[in-house]
Design an enzyme around this catalytic site. Structure first.
Site, PDB file in Angstrom:
ATOM      1  N   GLY A 227       7.918  -9.185   0.333  1.00 57.38           N
ATOM      2  CA  GLY A 227       9.027 -10.145   0.335  1.00 57.38           C
ATOM      3  C   GLY A 227       9.687 -10.216   1.704  1.00 57.38           C
ATOM      4  O   GLY A 227       9.844  -9.213   2.389  1.00 57.38           O
TER       5      GLY A 227
ATOM      6  N   ASN B  71       1.704  -3.508  -0.789  1.00 64.05           N
ATOM      7  CA  ASN B  71       1.934  -4.961  -0.739  1.00 64.05           C
ATOM      8  C   ASN B  71       1.619  -5.424   0.671  1.00 64.05           C
ATOM      9  O   ASN B  71       2.269  -4.989   1.622  1.00 64.05           O
ATOM     10  CB  ASN B  71       3.406  -5.257  -1.051  1.00 64.05           C
ATOM     11  CG  ASN B  71       3.805  -4.728  -2.417  1.00 64.05           C
ATOM     12  OD1 ASN B  71       3.447  -5.290  -3.431  1.00 64.05           O
ATOM     13  ND2 ASN B  71       4.523  -3.617  -2.439  1.00 64.05           N
TER      14      ASN B  71
ATOM     15  N   SER C 218       5.643  -8.452  -8.283  1.00 66.70           N
ATOM     16  CA  SER C 218       7.009  -8.743  -8.730  1.00 66.70           C
ATOM     17  C   SER C 218       7.297  -8.227 -10.143  1.00 66.70           C
ATOM     18  O   SER C 218       8.130  -8.786 -10.847  1.00 66.70           O
ATOM     19  CB  SER C 218       7.296 -10.253  -8.659  1.00 66.70           C
ATOM     20  OG  SER C 218       7.393 -10.659  -7.309  1.00 66.70           O
TER      21      SER C 218
ATOM     22  N   ASP D 250       4.803   1.304  -1.904  1.00 68.46           N
ATOM     23  CA  ASP D 250       5.810   1.764  -2.868  1.00 68.46           C
ATOM     24  C   ASP D 250       5.474   3.176  -3.334  1.00 68.46           C
ATOM     25  O   ASP D 250       4.296   3.522  -3.515  1.00 68.46           O
ATOM     26  CB  ASP D 250       5.843   0.818  -4.081  1.00 68.46           C
ATOM     27  CG  ASP D 250       6.357  -0.563  -3.696  1.00 68.46           C
ATOM     28  OD1 ASP D 250       7.020  -0.693  -2.648  1.00 68.46           O
ATOM     29  OD2 ASP D 250       6.095  -1.525  -4.458  1.00 68.46           O
TER      30      ASP D 250
ATOM     31  N   TYR E  13      15.219  -9.734  -8.224  1.00 67.91           N
ATOM     32  CA  TYR E  13      15.616 -11.018  -7.628  1.00 67.91           C
ATOM     33  C   TYR E  13      16.937 -11.598  -8.107  1.00 67.91           C
ATOM     34  O   TYR E  13      17.483 -12.474  -7.458  1.00 67.91           O
ATOM     35  CB  TYR E  13      14.503 -12.050  -7.843  1.00 67.91           C
ATOM     36  CG  TYR E  13      13.174 -11.570  -7.314  1.00 67.91           C
ATOM     37  CD1 TYR E  13      13.022 -11.271  -5.959  1.00 67.91           C
ATOM     38  CD2 TYR E  13      12.102 -11.356  -8.152  1.00 67.91           C
ATOM     39  CE1 TYR E  13      11.827 -10.789  -5.465  1.00 67.91           C
ATOM     40  CE2 TYR E  13      10.882 -10.885  -7.665  1.00 67.91           C
ATOM     41  CZ  TYR E  13      10.754 -10.607  -6.324  1.00 67.91           C
ATOM     42  OH  TYR E  13       9.582 -10.127  -5.836  1.00 67.91           O
TER      43      TYR E  13
ATOM     44  N   GLU F 233       4.061 -15.762  -8.345  1.00 63.27           N
ATOM     45  CA  GLU F 233       5.178 -15.408  -7.460  1.00 63.27           C
ATOM     46  C   GLU F 233       5.587 -16.570  -6.552  1.00 63.27           C
ATOM     47  O   GLU F 233       6.202 -16.351  -5.505  1.00 63.27           O
ATOM     48  CB  GLU F 233       4.810 -14.184  -6.625  1.00 63.27           C
ATOM     49  CG  GLU F 233       4.679 -12.919  -7.464  1.00 63.27           C
ATOM     50  CD  GLU F 233       4.284 -11.719  -6.629  1.00 63.27           C
ATOM     51  OE1 GLU F 233       5.172 -10.999  -6.180  1.00 63.27           O
ATOM     52  OE2 GLU F 233       3.077 -11.511  -6.415  1.00 63.27           O
TER      53      GLU F 233
ATOM     54  N   GLU G 258       1.709   1.691  -5.008  1.00 64.49           N
ATOM     55  CA  GLU G 258       0.925   0.492  -4.707  1.00 64.49           C
ATOM     56  C   GLU G 258       1.261  -0.010  -3.308  1.00 64.49           C
ATOM     57  O   GLU G 258       2.276   0.367  -2.731  1.00 64.49           O
ATOM     58  CB  GLU G 258       1.198  -0.613  -5.731  1.00 64.49           C
ATOM     59  CG  GLU G 258       2.671  -0.954  -5.862  1.00 64.49           C
ATOM     60  CD  GLU G 258       2.937  -2.441  -5.716  1.00 64.49           C
ATOM     61  OE1 GLU G 258       1.997  -3.241  -5.683  1.00 64.49           O
ATOM     62  OE2 GLU G 258       4.118  -2.788  -5.595  1.00 64.49           O
TER      63      GLU G 258
ATOM     64  N   ARG H 128       3.913  -2.965   2.946  1.00 63.75           N
ATOM     65  CA  ARG H 128       4.932  -2.094   2.338  1.00 63.75           C
ATOM     66  C   ARG H 128       4.258  -1.266   1.266  1.00 63.75           C
ATOM     67  O   ARG H 128       3.526  -1.808   0.435  1.00 63.75           O
ATOM     68  CB  ARG H 128       6.012  -2.964   1.699  1.00 63.75           C
ATOM     69  CG  ARG H 128       7.428  -2.460   1.865  1.00 63.75           C
ATOM     70  CD  ARG H 128       8.368  -3.232   0.951  1.00 63.75           C
ATOM     71  NE  ARG H 128       8.061  -2.930  -0.431  1.00 63.75           N
ATOM     72  CZ  ARG H 128       8.075  -3.837  -1.418  1.00 63.75           C
ATOM     73  NH1 ARG H 128       8.377  -5.094  -1.195  1.00 63.75           N
ATOM     74  NH2 ARG H 128       7.773  -3.473  -2.644  1.00 63.75           N
TER      75      ARG H 128
HETATM   76  N1  LIG Z   1       4.152   4.834 -13.228  1.00 65.16           N
HETATM   77  C1  LIG Z   1       5.419   4.381 -13.152  1.00 65.16           C
HETATM   78  N2  LIG Z   1       6.477   5.207 -13.389  1.00 65.16           N
HETATM   79  C2  LIG Z   1       7.751   4.762 -13.294  1.00 65.16           C
HETATM   80  N3  LIG Z   1       8.081   3.485 -12.988  1.00 65.16           N
HETATM   81  C3  LIG Z   1       7.079   2.616 -12.773  1.00 65.16           C
HETATM   82  C4  LIG Z   1       5.694   3.010 -12.819  1.00 65.16           C
HETATM   83  N4  LIG Z   1       4.938   1.934 -12.544  1.00 65.16           N
HETATM   84  C5  LIG Z   1       5.787   0.915 -12.316  1.00 65.16           C
HETATM   85  N5  LIG Z   1       7.071   1.316 -12.465  1.00 65.16           N
HETATM   86  C6  LIG Z   1       8.251   0.447 -12.297  1.00 65.16           C
HETATM   87  O1  LIG Z   1       7.825  -0.910 -12.259  1.00 65.16           O
HETATM   88  C7  LIG Z   1       8.080  -1.487 -10.969  1.00 65.16           C
HETATM   89  C8  LIG Z   1       6.937  -2.390 -10.533  1.00 65.16           C
HETATM   90  O2  LIG Z   1       5.744  -1.643 -10.436  1.00 65.16           O
HETATM   91  P1  LIG Z   1       4.641  -1.949  -9.328  1.00 65.16           P
HETATM   92  O3  LIG Z   1       5.211  -1.737  -7.978  1.00 65.16           O
HETATM   93  O4  LIG Z   1       3.442  -1.171  -9.688  1.00 65.16           O
HETATM   94  O5  LIG Z   1       4.377  -3.490  -9.604  1.00 65.16           O
HETATM   95  P2  LIG Z   1       4.387  -4.829  -8.763  1.00 65.16           P
HETATM   96  O6  LIG Z   1       4.571  -5.897  -9.770  1.00 65.16           O
HETATM   97  O7  LIG Z   1       3.160  -4.895  -7.937  1.00 65.16           O
HETATM   98  O8  LIG Z   1       5.611  -4.768  -7.790  1.00 65.16           O
HETATM   99  P3  LIG Z   1       5.859  -5.493  -6.359  1.00 65.16           P
HETATM  100  O9  LIG Z   1       6.961  -6.481  -6.595  1.00 65.16           O
HETATM  101  O10 LIG Z   1       6.324  -4.353  -5.499  1.00 65.16           O
HETATM  102  O11 LIG Z   1       4.592  -6.128  -5.917  1.00 65.16           O
HETATM  103  C9  LIG Z   1       8.259  -0.309 -10.055  1.00 65.16           C
HETATM  104  O12 LIG Z   1       9.025  -0.696  -8.947  1.00 65.16           O
HETATM  105  C10 LIG Z   1       8.938   0.706 -10.975  1.00 65.16           C
HETATM  106  O13 LIG Z   1      10.330   0.422 -11.160  1.00 65.16           O
HETATM  107 MG   LIG Z   2       5.949  -2.535  -6.339  1.00 63.35          MG
END
Ligand SMILES: Nc1ncnc2c1ncn2[C@@H]1O[C@H](COP(=O)(O)OP(=O)(O)OP(=O)(O)O)[C@@H](O)[C@H]1O
Ligand SMILES: [Mg+2]
Length: 313
Positions: free
Chosen positions: A281, A277, A151, A262, A221, A23, A275, A260
């Site tokens: 960002g 964070n 991300s 989610d 992004y 990232e 999850e 944050r």
């Molecule tokens: N179980 C799920 N059901 C539906 N959509 C999902 C699921 N898991 C992930 N997603 C989709 O994928 C995206 C990223 O998932 P997640 O937040 O787990 O990953 P991340 O890479 O850690 O994101 P971040 O950028 O917030 O750190 C979510 O914002 C959502 O759009």
């Molecule tokens: Mg996320």
């Protein structure tokens, strides 16, 4: 709430950004926005990229605190927090344990589950997993993801059981720990939190409406058609419930300063923690700043608030 601190009282501040995680590009944007905002308020803030300089220079160059604007491994996962703790330098956000826990989506889930907080059904995948059985157990679509990435890097939406092995291979390129999660289709939200311990307070939730299949790297992004709603449109009761769950999830991991969380909703509109964070960002159009603005806190004030909550260790 902390009392306002005059800019000069922060001393010389290192805004750490860049780094060498996947990232890095996002962090360069977050960090330059934070740096400009702090400088605009008279803080003696300087850029510090830990992938280009040894950490020891934080001491030799007289820095007195650190704003962490690094995302992902090596900045958000507790390792940097450990190093700064040993150097006795105050830094923004969560300490070693909460940072490491939040970076690891599997272990965050275990903690949240143990606290009785709602999370989507999931399974840990290995090369030996019976993929058909996982598809049966979780239903389709499902999401396969590396446990310690951000991300949306390495995340695959799986629509048929036949796609699952390849999705596992893709995620496994990013992490040895891979998860599959039930696909939740009732909408996507995020809640930023400011403060520590009993002072932790949730900002208004944001609803994220991607036009892509899911909120992937491009939607995060690059696209200009991803919609963000804040206020999010939840009923007062649902908003209050999501904010309360966010604070509970934050406190369960031991987060401090800011973070944050989610969320996803199921078909019935019930919220599930997705999850956390711990170094979200921080570009001027990122989500935590968006929620803060709706709450009456401009970007530069948000940066100052986060900086004022620096702690050692
Ligand atoms: N179980 C799920 N059901 C539906 N959509 C999902 C699921 N898991 C992930 N997603 C989709 O994928 C995206 C990223 O998932 P997640 O937040 O787990 O990953 P991340 O890479 O850690 O994101 P971040 O950028 O917030 O750190 C979510 O914002 C959502 O759009
Ligand atoms: Mg996320």
């Amino acid at each position: 709430m902390n009392a306002p601190v005059a800019a000069h009282e922060f001393g010389k501040v290192a805004v750490m950004y860049g780094g060498n995680s996947a990232e890095r590009a996002v962090s360069l944007n977050s960090g330059s926005a934070v740096l400009a905002a702090l400088q605009s308020r008279g803080v003696d803030a300087h850029a510090f990229d830990p992938s280009e300089r040894p950490l020891a220079e934080l001491k030799s160059e007289g820095f007195s605190r650190v704003f962490i604007a690094l995302h992902g491994r090596g900045g958000e996962d507790g390792t940097l927090q450990g190093a700064l703790t040993l150097m006795n330098l105050p830094f923004t956000g969560s300490g070693v344990l909460a940072s490491a826990l939040a970076m690891d989506k599997w272990r965050s889930k275990l903690v949240w589950q143990a606290c009785g907080l709602p999370i989507p059904d999931y399974a840990v995948l290995t090369a030996e997993t019976d993929f058909a059985a996982v598809a049966e157990q979780l239903g389709l679509p499902l999401f396969v993801k590396p446990a310690r990435e951000g991300s949306s890097i390495g995340i695959v939406k799986v629509k048929t059981a036949a796609e699952l092995p390849a999705a596992y291979q893709e995620a496994a390129q990013h992490d040895s720990l891979v998860l599959a999660e039930r696909g939740m289709s009732g909408g996507e939200f995020t809640v930023a939190i400011l403060g520590s311990d009993t002072d932790a307070r949730a900002l208004p939730s944001i609803r994220i409406v991607p036009t892509t299949e899911f909120y992937d790297y491009e939607a995060k992004y690059f696209r200009d058609d991803t919609r963000y709603l804040c206020p999010s449109g939840l009923s007062d009761a649902a908003e209050a419930q999501m904010r309360q769950l966010a604070v509970q999830g934050y406190q369960a991991l031991g987060c401090r300063g800011w973070a944050r969380i989610d969320f996803l909703l199921d078909n019935a509109g019930l919220p599930y923690l997705l999850e956390a964070n711990t170094a979200p960002g921080m570009t001027s159009h990122s989500l935590a700043p968006m929620a803060a603005r709706v709450d009456g806190l401009e970007f530069a004030d948000l940066c100052l608030r986060i900086l004022s909550m620096c702690e050692v260790g």
